[in-house]
Scaffold this motif. Structure first.
Motif, PDB file in Angstrom:
ATOM      1  N   VAL A   1     -10.135  -8.836  18.465  1.00 48.57           N
ATOM      2  CA  VAL A   1      -9.431 -10.117  18.263  1.00 48.57           C
ATOM      3  C   VAL A   1      -8.909 -10.693  19.575  1.00 48.57           C
ATOM      4  O   VAL A   1      -8.177 -11.685  19.569  1.00 48.57           O
ATOM      5  N   GLY A   2      -9.260 -10.079  20.709  1.00 42.36           N
ATOM      6  CA  GLY A   2      -8.860 -10.621  22.002  1.00 42.36           C
ATOM      7  C   GLY A   2      -7.508 -10.187  22.492  1.00 42.36           C
ATOM      8  O   GLY A   2      -6.956 -10.796  23.416  1.00 42.36           O
ATOM      9  N   ASN A   3      -6.947  -9.113  21.914  1.00 42.63           N
ATOM     10  CA  ASN A   3      -5.628  -8.622  22.318  1.00 42.63           C
ATOM     11  C   ASN A   3      -5.743  -7.523  23.371  1.00 42.63           C
ATOM     12  O   ASN A   3      -6.720  -6.768  23.376  1.00 42.63           O
ATOM     13  N   PRO A   4      -4.715  -7.362  24.229  1.00 48.11           N
ATOM     14  CA  PRO A   4      -4.597  -6.127  25.009  1.00 48.11           C
ATOM     15  C   PRO A   4      -4.402  -4.936  24.076  1.00 48.11           C
ATOM     16  O   PRO A   4      -3.936  -5.093  22.934  1.00 48.11           O
ATOM     17  N   ALA A   5      -4.715  -3.743  24.565  1.00 45.46           N
ATOM     18  CA  ALA A   5      -4.648  -2.549  23.724  1.00 45.46           C
ATOM     19  C   ALA A   5      -3.255  -2.263  23.198  1.00 45.46           C
ATOM     20  O   ALA A   5      -3.092  -1.630  22.146  1.00 45.46           O
ATOM     21  N   GLY A   6      -2.218  -2.727  23.915  1.00 47.03           N
ATOM     22  CA  GLY A   6      -0.851  -2.402  23.524  1.00 47.03           C
ATOM     23  C   GLY A   6      -0.266  -3.264  22.430  1.00 47.03           C
ATOM     24  O   GLY A   6       0.858  -2.989  21.972  1.00 47.03           O
ATOM     25  N   ARG A   7      -0.963  -4.303  21.983  1.00 45.04           N
ATOM     26  CA  ARG A   7      -0.416  -5.126  20.903  1.00 45.04           C
ATOM     27  C   ARG A   7      -0.369  -4.334  19.596  1.00 45.04           C
ATOM     28  O   ARG A   7      -1.206  -3.457  19.344  1.00 45.04           O
ATOM     29  N   ALA A   8       0.605  -4.648  18.749  1.00 45.29           N
ATOM     30  CA  ALA A   8       0.825  -3.882  17.523  1.00 45.29           C
ATOM     31  C   ALA A   8      -0.157  -4.290  16.431  1.00 45.29           C
ATOM     32  O   ALA A   8      -0.451  -5.476  16.233  1.00 45.29           O
ATOM     33  N   THR A   9      -0.646  -3.291  15.709  1.00 40.86           N
ATOM     34  CA  THR A   9      -1.520  -3.483  14.561  1.00 40.86           C
ATOM     35  C   THR A   9      -0.838  -2.915  13.313  1.00 40.86           C
ATOM     36  O   THR A   9       0.249  -2.328  13.391  1.00 40.86           O
ATOM     37  N   LEU A  10      -1.496  -3.060  12.167  1.00 40.62           N
ATOM     38  CA  LEU A  10      -1.054  -2.417  10.937  1.00 40.62           C
ATOM     39  C   LEU A  10      -1.903  -1.177  10.710  1.00 40.62           C
ATOM     40  O   LEU A  10      -3.141  -1.251  10.740  1.00 40.62           O
ATOM     41  N   GLU A  11      -1.265  -0.038  10.507  1.00 41.63           N
ATOM     42  CA  GLU A  11      -1.962   1.207  10.178  1.00 41.63           C
ATOM     43  C   GLU A  11      -1.781   1.469   8.687  1.00 41.63           C
ATOM     44  O   GLU A  11      -0.669   1.708   8.230  1.00 41.63           O
TER      45      GLU A  11
ATOM     46  N   GLY B   1      10.928  -0.042  23.861  1.00 44.53           N
ATOM     47  CA  GLY B   1       9.676  -0.485  24.433  1.00 44.53           C
ATOM     48  C   GLY B   1       8.465  -0.435  23.532  1.00 44.53           C
ATOM     49  O   GLY B   1       7.354  -0.708  23.984  1.00 44.53           O
ATOM     50  N   SER B   2       8.655  -0.114  22.253  1.00 44.91           N
ATOM     51  CA  SER B   2       7.511   0.001  21.346  1.00 44.91           C
ATOM     52  C   SER B   2       7.851  -0.612  19.993  1.00 44.91           C
ATOM     53  O   SER B   2       9.000  -0.573  19.538  1.00 44.91           O
ATOM     54  N   ARG B   3       6.825  -1.151  19.340  1.00 44.43           N
ATOM     55  CA  ARG B   3       6.967  -1.696  17.982  1.00 44.43           C
ATOM     56  C   ARG B   3       6.535  -0.699  16.923  1.00 44.43           C
ATOM     57  O   ARG B   3       6.475  -1.024  15.747  1.00 44.43           O
ATOM     58  N   SER B   4       6.245   0.519  17.315  1.00 43.64           N
ATOM     59  CA  SER B   4       5.749   1.535  16.383  1.00 43.64           C
ATOM     60  C   SER B   4       6.840   2.033  15.445  1.00 43.64           C
ATOM     61  O   SER B   4       7.999   2.211  15.845  1.00 43.64           O
ATOM     62  N   ARG B   5       6.443   2.307  14.218  1.00 43.59           N
ATOM     63  CA  ARG B   5       7.309   3.008  13.279  1.00 43.59           C
ATOM     64  C   ARG B   5       7.154   4.509  13.483  1.00 43.59           C
ATOM     65  O   ARG B   5       6.040   5.041  13.489  1.00 43.59           O
ATOM     66  N   ASP B   6       8.263   5.196  13.670  1.00 44.17           N
ATOM     67  CA  ASP B   6       8.301   6.648  13.825  1.00 44.17           C
ATOM     68  C   ASP B   6       8.907   7.220  12.549  1.00 44.17           C
ATOM     69  O   ASP B   6      10.099   7.037  12.290  1.00 44.17           O
ATOM     70  N   LEU B   7       8.103   7.898  11.762  1.00 44.62           N
ATOM     71  CA  LEU B   7       8.582   8.414  10.479  1.00 44.62           C
ATOM     72  C   LEU B   7       9.595   9.533  10.639  1.00 44.62           C
ATOM     73  O   LEU B   7      10.443   9.732   9.774  1.00 44.62           O
ATOM     74  N   LEU B   8       9.521  10.273  11.750  1.00 48.19           N
ATOM     75  CA  LEU B   8      10.445  11.395  11.932  1.00 48.19           C
ATOM     76  C   LEU B   8      11.835  10.918  12.336  1.00 48.19           C
ATOM     77  O   LEU B   8      12.843  11.322  11.752  1.00 48.19           O
TER      78      LEU B   8
ATOM     79  N   GLY C   1       0.810  -1.212   0.000  1.00 44.42           N
ATOM     80  CA  GLY C   1       0.000   0.000   0.000  1.00 44.42           C
ATOM     81  C   GLY C   1       0.841   1.258   0.000  1.00 44.42           C
ATOM     82  O   GLY C   1       2.075   1.221   0.027  1.00 44.42           O
ATOM     83  N   ALA C   2       0.157   2.407  -0.032  1.00 46.60           N
ATOM     84  CA  ALA C   2       0.842   3.695  -0.113  1.00 46.60           C
ATOM     85  C   ALA C   2       1.754   3.924   1.088  1.00 46.60           C
ATOM     86  O   ALA C   2       2.886   4.374   0.950  1.00 46.60           O
ATOM     87  N   LEU C   3       1.253   3.629   2.277  1.00 46.48           N
ATOM     88  CA  LEU C   3       2.052   3.725   3.497  1.00 46.48           C
ATOM     89  C   LEU C   3       1.350   2.902   4.567  1.00 46.48           C
ATOM     90  O   LEU C   3       0.336   3.328   5.120  1.00 46.48           O
ATOM     91  N   THR C   4       1.897   1.723   4.833  1.00 43.76           N
ATOM     92  CA  THR C   4       1.380   0.875   5.909  1.00 43.76           C
ATOM     93  C   THR C   4       2.494   0.674   6.907  1.00 43.76           C
ATOM     94  O   THR C   4       3.598   0.253   6.544  1.00 43.76           O
ATOM     95  N   THR C   5       2.229   0.992   8.167  1.00 38.21           N
ATOM     96  CA  THR C   5       3.243   0.887   9.208  1.00 38.21           C
ATOM     97  C   THR C   5       2.725   0.058  10.370  1.00 38.21           C
ATOM     98  O   THR C   5       1.512  -0.069  10.578  1.00 38.21           O
ATOM     99  N   VAL C   6       3.655  -0.494  11.119  1.00 39.48           N
ATOM    100  CA  VAL C   6       3.325  -1.186  12.367  1.00 39.48           C
ATOM    101  C   VAL C   6       3.198  -0.129  13.460  1.00 39.48           C
ATOM    102  O   VAL C   6       4.073   0.730  13.599  1.00 39.48           O
ATOM    103  N   GLN C   7       2.087  -0.184  14.219  1.00 38.73           N
ATOM    104  CA  GLN C   7       1.871   0.798  15.280  1.00 38.73           C
ATOM    105  C   GLN C   7       1.280   0.125  16.512  1.00 38.73           C
ATOM    106  O   GLN C   7       0.447  -0.781  16.401  1.00 38.73           O
ATOM    107  N   ASP C   8       1.712   0.593  17.682  1.00 40.77           N
ATOM    108  CA  ASP C   8       1.069   0.207  18.934  1.00 40.77           C
ATOM    109  C   ASP C   8       0.706   1.495  19.671  1.00 40.77           C
ATOM    110  O   ASP C   8       0.346   2.478  19.025  1.00 40.77           O
ATOM    111  N   LEU C   9       0.809   1.530  20.974  1.00 41.06           N
ATOM    112  CA  LEU C   9       0.479   2.739  21.719  1.00 41.06           C
ATOM    113  C   LEU C   9       1.656   3.701  21.841  1.00 41.06           C
ATOM    114  O   LEU C   9       1.563   4.728  22.527  1.00 41.06           O
ATOM    115  N   GLY C  10       2.770   3.392  21.181  1.00 42.09           N
ATOM    116  CA  GLY C  10       3.889   4.320  21.113  1.00 42.09           C
ATOM    117  C   GLY C  10       4.890   4.154  22.239  1.00 42.09           C
ATOM    118  O   GLY C  10       4.820   3.227  23.041  1.00 42.09           O
TER     119      GLY C  10
END
Length: 288
Positions: free
Chosen positions: A46-56, A128-135, A10-19
């Motif tokens: 899907v039965g996950n805690p809020a902090g699990r990583a998703t695809l944005e 401590g995070s699986r998030s992608r930080d573009l900056l 896709g145009a921009l798909t990143t892995v993100q959690d709560l940061g």
């Protein structure tokens, strides 16, 4: 190993959690899902805690192939969702057999969809995070065709629901409550009123760093000169020399040298994550 293979990034798909909050003193932004409520809901389904990583995803979705049976859910910006070409429900848990290609199509409203899998996307964490930080460039690279992403072990049963809470993306107007300061005194008399009355629109130059606005300019007081670099917070409305406001989002810089006329509450920023180019923006300035 339970894993996803990217068929279409896709145009921009990143892995993100709560940061990764708490690292501003190191110059590291918080990052994390721009539309926090949509991310949390996808995980809950899907039965996950809020902090699990998703695809944005951004604008045109993505497609992935699952290596093992897994439950998935898509929230955020609505659009067509297909499993091996067959339509499946948006906003509800879907069981995918091994080898299934889950295709999240283009958004029909808003910009960003969130794709959760039972167990979460289990890439290695950074600070401590699986998030992608573009900056800063921290976290896993945006999805590329052929990439393989591991999945964690399922955490619990998916949530069955007849209806789920969801705020529709702003189609015509985004309303942002704003608390003035800390540098509203750097602006000319009437700038605050101009901000509240201004007819702004979302610029195509907007991204995960900031919501850039087109419209009237905000003038500074004469003789204010240059402002020393100081800390920036999520939701800060910074005004660069061109006078057009920028609302800082998850990947914003931790410091900046342009004055901040006010701050938008975090709870209002989910709508900013889904506001596409051309959407009208109206600030409601708190009296003080």
């Amino acid at each position: 190993m339970n894993a996803l293979t990217v068929v279409r990034g896709g145009a921009l798909t990143t892995v993100q959690d709560l940061g990764r909050p708490g690292h501003a003193h190191l110059g590291v932004p918080r990052s994390g899902a721009l539309d926090g409520p949509a991310h949390r809901l996808a995980n809950r389904l899907v039965g996950n805690p809020a902090g699990r990583a998703t695809l944005e995803t951004t604008v045109d979705g993505c497609a992935v192939r699952v290596s093992s049976p897994v439950t998935a859910a898509v929230t955020g910006a609505p659009g067509p969702v297909r499993a091996d070409g067959r339509p499946v429900a948006w906003g509800t848990p879907v069981r995918l057999p091994a080898g299934t290609v889950l295709d999240v199509g283009p958004a029909t409203a808003g910009l960003r969809s969130y794709v959760a899998f039972a167990g979460g996307v289990d890439v290695p964490p950074v600070l401590g995070s699986r998030s992608r930080d573009l900056l800063s460039g921290l976290g896993p690279e945006p999805l590329a065709d052929g990439a393989v992403l591991p999945l964690g072990a399922p955490c619990g049963p998916p949530v069955a629901a007849d209806a789920v809470p969801w705020a529709a993306p702003p189609a015509r107007e985004l309303v942002l409550p704003l608390v003035p300061g800390p540098r509203d005194d750097w602006f000319a008399p009437g700038a605050r009123a101009a901000l509240a009355a201004g007819r702004f629109r979302v610029s195509p130059a907007s991204n995960r760093i900031g919501l850039r606005l087109e419209g009237p300019t905000l003038e500074r007081r004469p003789g204010t000169g240059e402002l020393p670099s100081e800390g920036m917070v999520l939701g800060a409305v910074q005004v660069p020399p061109d006078g057009r406001p920028v609302v800082f989002l998850a990947d914003h810089p931790t410091t900046g040298g342009y004055p901040v006329i006010g701050v938008v509450a975090e709870e209002a920023l989910a709508g900013a994550a889904q506001a596409g180019p051309g959407v009208r923006v109206r600030f409601v300035v708190a009296r003080g």
